[in-house]
Design an enzyme around this catalytic site. Sequence first.
Site, PDB file in Angstrom:
ATOM      1  N   GLU A   1      64.011  35.602  25.808  1.00 22.16           N
ATOM      2  CA  GLU A   1      62.695  34.998  25.646  1.00 22.16           C
ATOM      3  C   GLU A   1      62.167  35.474  24.307  1.00 22.16           C
ATOM      4  OE1 GLU A   1      58.207  35.255  27.361  1.00 22.16           O
ATOM      5  OE2 GLU A   1      59.836  35.619  28.799  1.00 22.16           O
TER       6      GLU A   1
ATOM      7  N   CYS B   1      53.027  35.763  25.857  1.00 25.10           N
ATOM      8  CA  CYS B   1      53.961  34.762  25.331  1.00 25.10           C
ATOM      9  C   CYS B   1      53.507  33.351  25.646  1.00 25.10           C
ATOM     10  CB  CYS B   1      55.366  34.992  25.884  1.00 25.10           C
ATOM     11  SG  CYS B   1      55.413  35.142  27.670  1.00 25.10           S
TER      12      CYS B   1
END
Length: 532
Positions: free
Chosen positions: A259, A296
């Site tokens: 990620e 995020c």
Amino acid sequence: MAAQPLLIAGGWRPASELSATFRAEDPTTGEAIGAEFPINGAADVEAAIAAAAAVADELAQTPPEQIAAFLEAYADGIERDAEALVALAHAETALPAETRLAKVELPRTSGQLRQAARAVRSFSWTQPVIDTAAGLRSHRAPLHKPVLVFGPNNFPFAFNAIAGSDFASAIAARNPVIAKAHPSHPATSERLAQLAHAALREAGLPAAAVQMLYRFDASLGLKLAADPRLGAIGFTGGRSTGLALKAAADAAGVPAYLELSSVNPVFLLPGALAERGAALAQEFFSSCTMGSGQFCTNPGVVVVPRGADGDAFIAAAAAHFAAAAPGVLFSRGVLDHLQRGVDTLRKAGATTLAGGAAAEPGYRYQPTLLQVDAAQFLHAPHALQTEAFGPVGLLVRADDVAQMAALAAAFEGNLTGTLYSAADGSDAAAWAHVAGALRPRVGRLIGNRMPTGVAVSPAMNHGGPYPSTGHPGFTAVGLPAAIQRFTALHCYDHVPDGQLPPELRDRNPGGVARQIDGHWCVDDVDARTPAA
């Protein structure tokens, strides 16, 4: 001051090579706090991977009930130790103790562990498939190799390398885990590792099934990522570090699930702005500055149509940003990265509407709002999609819905994409036009809510096309799907029933959901009926 010990090969022991140490820092002051932790050398890294590899086969054969018992005992331990854990994490990250750590993130962490335990007991992650005509049976199985997990700075519990989703997923699939703690919260990670180790011993799992290292230099990290004894890597963090690890892993044939970064574009359609523009300005500001923007899924880019309603939205948003106090960031590194990101956006043509500077004491940054014209964005889309990890948002002014769709098509891969539409249905055609361009570029398409926040649900996709992640087919959140990253697909061709894994045998006393000849059911295979 002696350095804290490492969890290696089933016990706590001093670092074998201690060339340097580090301490956590209080982000509100920038001062070092707490104990000294070792910067690990090659001998410690080798010891951890050798120990994990040595127990991989044993763990893969461990009864599911033992794995589930470990996960639940660990969840119980975390909840019993909640007060101490929250205090440690608050000191090391400055995240709000009560509203964020105690009431949101810690319960999410123990909840993930319990969801993983349920997936273990139900065999749902194994996805058994039986084809009686072909004599084939397949399922997802352990890797029979260790998984290396890198934890990020922004979730000291829920994504911690020794407690978070990657950890729970890898253990649920019966793989040993080597956790690489994030240096922003070493004491928090140490306490979690102590709880994990106690639960592991209680459940009777192999001693080296769970290990933790604190920190090592970049070259040693790349060497470890390229070790063929690894079965997979789970990484959450910065794009440049993640891609370097992936390149090393790829060369050795080690799957790396990354990620990396995301600006999570938000599109405000004309009807929505006319209907509730002031409320949307407040919602955007709150989402963009929550946790000092260190998510995020932070809404980094918002596309706003030209016109009076768009002007009013921007004026209201700018006022919110200008009036807000500087947010506390996790570290000097986060602050430096944020400043570079804002500088890149400005050099690419963005202008500042509010904020735009660091503040003291400690690591702080003003909530910052930038603006750019859609034509300029389309001229320099790569630079203007630079992730500014912090309380920073970029507004993009679009001439019309057609230009909004062109902007959607220009975005790189993102974790999320959001569209706000009017309640009266007047934005239906605009939604279809913009969403059609946006859908292939995001893992999760969101309607009428900001992207911050990720539900731990079996239906969640916390993933997306590159560069938000390294692979668009997997999620880092949501069980049992997140477990699949750390599995191998095993097929059995005319293997006798007694030699098959339990969930692939003719009898199904546990009621496992299986696909038999194209139909999902919990039935036994009727061994008395010849295959057609």
